[in-house]
Design an enzyme around this catalytic site. Structure first.
Site, mmCIF file in Angstrom:
data_model
loop_
_atom_site.group_PDB
_atom_site.id
_atom_site.type_symbol
_atom_site.label_atom_id
_atom_site.label_comp_id
_atom_site.label_asym_id
_atom_site.label_seq_id
_atom_site.Cartn_x
_atom_site.Cartn_y
_atom_site.Cartn_z
ATOM 1 N N ARG A 236 48.923 46.491 44.662
ATOM 2 C CA ARG A 236 49.779 47.425 43.938
ATOM 3 C C ARG A 236 50.210 48.536 44.895
ATOM 4 O O ARG A 236 49.423 49.002 45.714
ATOM 5 C CB ARG A 236 49.041 48.032 42.744
ATOM 6 C CG ARG A 236 48.843 47.074 41.573
ATOM 7 C CD ARG A 236 50.167 46.692 40.898
ATOM 8 N NE ARG A 236 50.019 45.792 39.773
ATOM 9 C CZ ARG A 236 50.169 44.461 39.829
ATOM 10 N NH1 ARG A 236 50.466 43.868 40.960
ATOM 11 N NH2 ARG A 236 50.034 43.720 38.742
ATOM 12 N N HIS A 284 57.926 41.650 45.498
ATOM 13 C CA HIS A 284 56.802 41.296 44.611
ATOM 14 C C HIS A 284 56.754 39.780 44.367
ATOM 15 O O HIS A 284 56.863 39.316 43.231
ATOM 16 C CB HIS A 284 56.914 42.047 43.275
ATOM 17 C CG HIS A 284 55.584 42.163 42.565
ATOM 18 N ND1 HIS A 284 55.161 43.312 41.952
ATOM 19 C CD2 HIS A 284 54.584 41.260 42.374
ATOM 20 C CE1 HIS A 284 53.960 43.113 41.419
ATOM 21 N NE2 HIS A 284 53.588 41.869 41.663
HETATM 22 P P1 NAP Z 1 39.686 41.045 40.777
HETATM 23 O O1 NAP Z 1 39.209 39.637 40.610
HETATM 24 O O2 NAP Z 1 39.389 42.014 39.702
HETATM 25 O O3 NAP Z 1 39.090 41.576 42.164
HETATM 26 C C1 NAP Z 1 39.166 42.902 42.537
HETATM 27 C C2 NAP Z 1 38.300 43.125 43.767
HETATM 28 O O4 NAP Z 1 38.429 44.489 44.172
HETATM 29 C C3 NAP Z 1 36.825 42.870 43.504
HETATM 30 O O5 NAP Z 1 36.217 42.270 44.614
HETATM 31 C C4 NAP Z 1 36.266 44.278 43.315
HETATM 32 O O6 NAP Z 1 34.900 44.418 43.670
HETATM 33 C C5 NAP Z 1 37.127 45.068 44.272
HETATM 34 N N1 NAP Z 1 37.184 46.479 43.877
HETATM 35 C C6 NAP Z 1 37.812 47.030 42.820
HETATM 36 N N2 NAP Z 1 37.615 48.354 42.800
HETATM 37 C C7 NAP Z 1 36.830 48.647 43.849
HETATM 38 C C8 NAP Z 1 36.272 49.846 44.362
HETATM 39 N N3 NAP Z 1 36.485 51.025 43.770
HETATM 40 N N4 NAP Z 1 35.503 49.763 45.469
HETATM 41 C C9 NAP Z 1 35.284 48.586 46.076
HETATM 42 N N5 NAP Z 1 35.790 47.402 45.641
HETATM 43 C C10 NAP Z 1 36.551 47.442 44.546
HETATM 44 O O7 NAP Z 1 41.257 41.078 41.009
HETATM 45 P P2 NAP Z 1 42.186 39.908 41.580
HETATM 46 O O8 NAP Z 1 42.446 38.890 40.533
HETATM 47 O O9 NAP Z 1 41.643 39.459 42.874
HETATM 48 O O10 NAP Z 1 43.570 40.688 41.760
HETATM 49 C C11 NAP Z 1 43.668 41.835 42.585
HETATM 50 C C12 NAP Z 1 44.992 42.530 42.338
HETATM 51 O O11 NAP Z 1 46.056 41.768 42.892
HETATM 52 C C13 NAP Z 1 45.398 42.658 40.868
HETATM 53 O O12 NAP Z 1 44.743 43.732 40.273
HETATM 54 C C14 NAP Z 1 46.884 42.871 40.978
HETATM 55 O O13 NAP Z 1 47.140 44.245 41.093
HETATM 56 C C15 NAP Z 1 47.261 42.203 42.283
HETATM 57 N N6 NAP Z 1 48.161 41.049 42.131
HETATM 58 C C16 NAP Z 1 49.317 41.052 42.850
HETATM 59 C C17 NAP Z 1 50.177 39.982 42.748
HETATM 60 C C18 NAP Z 1 51.467 39.948 43.539
HETATM 61 O O14 NAP Z 1 52.260 39.024 43.344
HETATM 62 N N7 NAP Z 1 51.704 40.873 44.430
HETATM 63 C C19 NAP Z 1 49.859 38.900 41.912
HETATM 64 C C20 NAP Z 1 48.673 38.945 41.204
HETATM 65 C C21 NAP Z 1 47.824 40.034 41.309
HETATM 66 P P3 NAP Z 1 33.762 43.647 42.838
HETATM 67 O O15 NAP Z 1 33.982 42.172 43.108
HETATM 68 O O16 NAP Z 1 32.513 44.108 43.444
HETATM 69 O O17 NAP Z 1 33.972 44.014 41.422
#
Ligand code: NAP
Length: 321
Positions: A236, A284
């Site tokens: 993001r 995006h």
């Molecule tokens: P996710 O499964 O919730 O993983 C988030 C990761 O970030 C986890 O490893 C989490 O740690 C870590 N994290 C979150 N807050 C943290 C903090 N304060 N300190 C340290 N680590 C932290 O999310 P995801 O499915 O991988 O997706 C990630 C993001 O990608 C989404 O939220 C979205 O914004 C973005 N996205 C972008 C696109 C695009 O096309 N550009 C498409 C889809 C998604 P833990 O594992 O320890 O909880």
């Protein structure tokens, strides 16, 4: 037949495509737009499927138990659900389920690998050199010597890490909780973040946008990068401080950034990021929701909930992801 409400701000053609696909996969459910519900029928609805919904519509469905988002990123929805829950008793708290689609993770892994290779193999510089008709071979470290740090090791981060490992990159990651991924150094906690950043020839952001990650990638933190490092932001826009990014590019601390996400999308035409020679702007596209696979995931979630009365994995509303 049970009823599900579909709440979105998608244009009507796309909305109809989703409704058609979901109805086909869930023949025992009646999936309808909010306006199709009388107050009496609305009281029987326990599930909402949403895509950029007007959150005020949720309160027309007083017995909703969970909301299934069609997107993986839910930072816009979390505050609305929290707000909605403030008016409800504890036993009636609404849960949020985000899209967890292996197809999306594979697409993100492919994008991370593609743009890592783009940076590692100096493609932005060769594009500039071609325009200058300049024949000049640039140094290029082997993948094994190229350190890539992935911020976020969740659904998308782990898929990206595996793709990078297959390509022999030297991978580290940073997450809140400890992961055990063979061959990957895992940094945890805010205290270890500067060290994780200092190890990154290429830094990849896959952190969700939350109160803790908003503006996290700021001048002070990114100054820990090795000089000339490269950055990819695929989660993001608001996780990254863009004025700081411009300063770090201008000072040579960073040499290039690939940005797929922005605080305001589409990126306004007068935004200086468009014109910067050391920035690649993408609209995006790193991992868009795939309608077929996403509809299948949603249908499986709903079928399994109807069968065993257990919710799919829900978002931690306090943590924000
Ligand atoms: P996710 O499964 O919730 O993983 C988030 C990761 O970030 C986890 O490893 C989490 O740690 C870590 N994290 C979150 N807050 C943290 C903090 N304060 N300190 C340290 N680590 C932290 O999310 P995801 O499915 O991988 O997706 C990630 C993001 O990608 C989404 O939220 C979205 O914004 C973005 N996205 C972008 C696109 C695009 O096309 N550009 C498409 C889809 C998604 P833990 O594992 O320890 O909880």
């Amino acid at each position: 037949m049970s009823a599900i409400v579909f709440i979105s701000s998608l244009d009507s053609a796309e909305q109809q495509q989703w409704l058609g696909m979901l109805t086909k996969l869930l023949p025992d459910e009646s999936i309808l737009l909010p306006e199709a519900f009388s107050a009496e029928l609305a009281a029987e609805v326990d599930i909402a499927i949403v895509a950029n919904p007007d959150p005020s519509i949720l309160s027309n469905f007083p017995n909703l138990l969970w909301v299934q988002s069609l997107w993986a990123g839910v930072e816009a929805l979390v505050p609305s659900i929290r707000q909605h829950n403030r008016q409800l008793e504890q036993s009636k708290q609404l849960q949020l389920v985000r899209l967890l689609d292996p197809q999306m993770a594979a697409t993100m892994a492919e994008a991370v690998l593609a743009w890592t290779l783009y940076l590692h193999r100096n493609m932005p510089q060769y594009a500039i050199q071609q325009r200058q008709q300049l024949w000049q071979q640039l140094p290029c470290a082997r993948a094994e010597e190229t350190r890539v740090t992935v911020l976020g090791a969740g659904e998308l981060g782990i898929a990206a890490i595996n793709a990078l490992l297959q390509q022999n990159y030297k991978v580290s990651c940073w997450s809140r909780s400890q992961k055990n991924i063979a061959g990957v150094h895992n940094y945890v906690s805010v205290e270890q973040l500067p060290e994780a950043i200092a190890q990154a020839d290429i830094l990849i952001n896959l952190l969700p946008l939350t109160a803790e990650t908003k503006g996290l990638l700021n001048q002070q933190l990114l100054s820990n990068l090795p000089r000339g490092a490269k950055l990819i932001n695929f989660s993001r826009g608001a996780v990254l401080d863009h004025p700081a990014l411009l300063e770090l590019l201008d000072s040579g601390q960073l040499s290039h950034a690939v940005l797929d996400v922005f605080e305001m999308e589409p990126l306004p035409v007068d935004n200086p990021l468009w014109q910067h020679s050391q920035i690649t702007v993408l609209p995006h596209i790193s991992a868009p929701t795939n309608m077929q696979s996403a509809a299948r995931v949603v249908a499986d979630n709903i079928n399994s909930y109807r069968a065993v009365d257990v919710l799919p994995t829900t978002v931690n509303l306090a943590q924000g992801y």
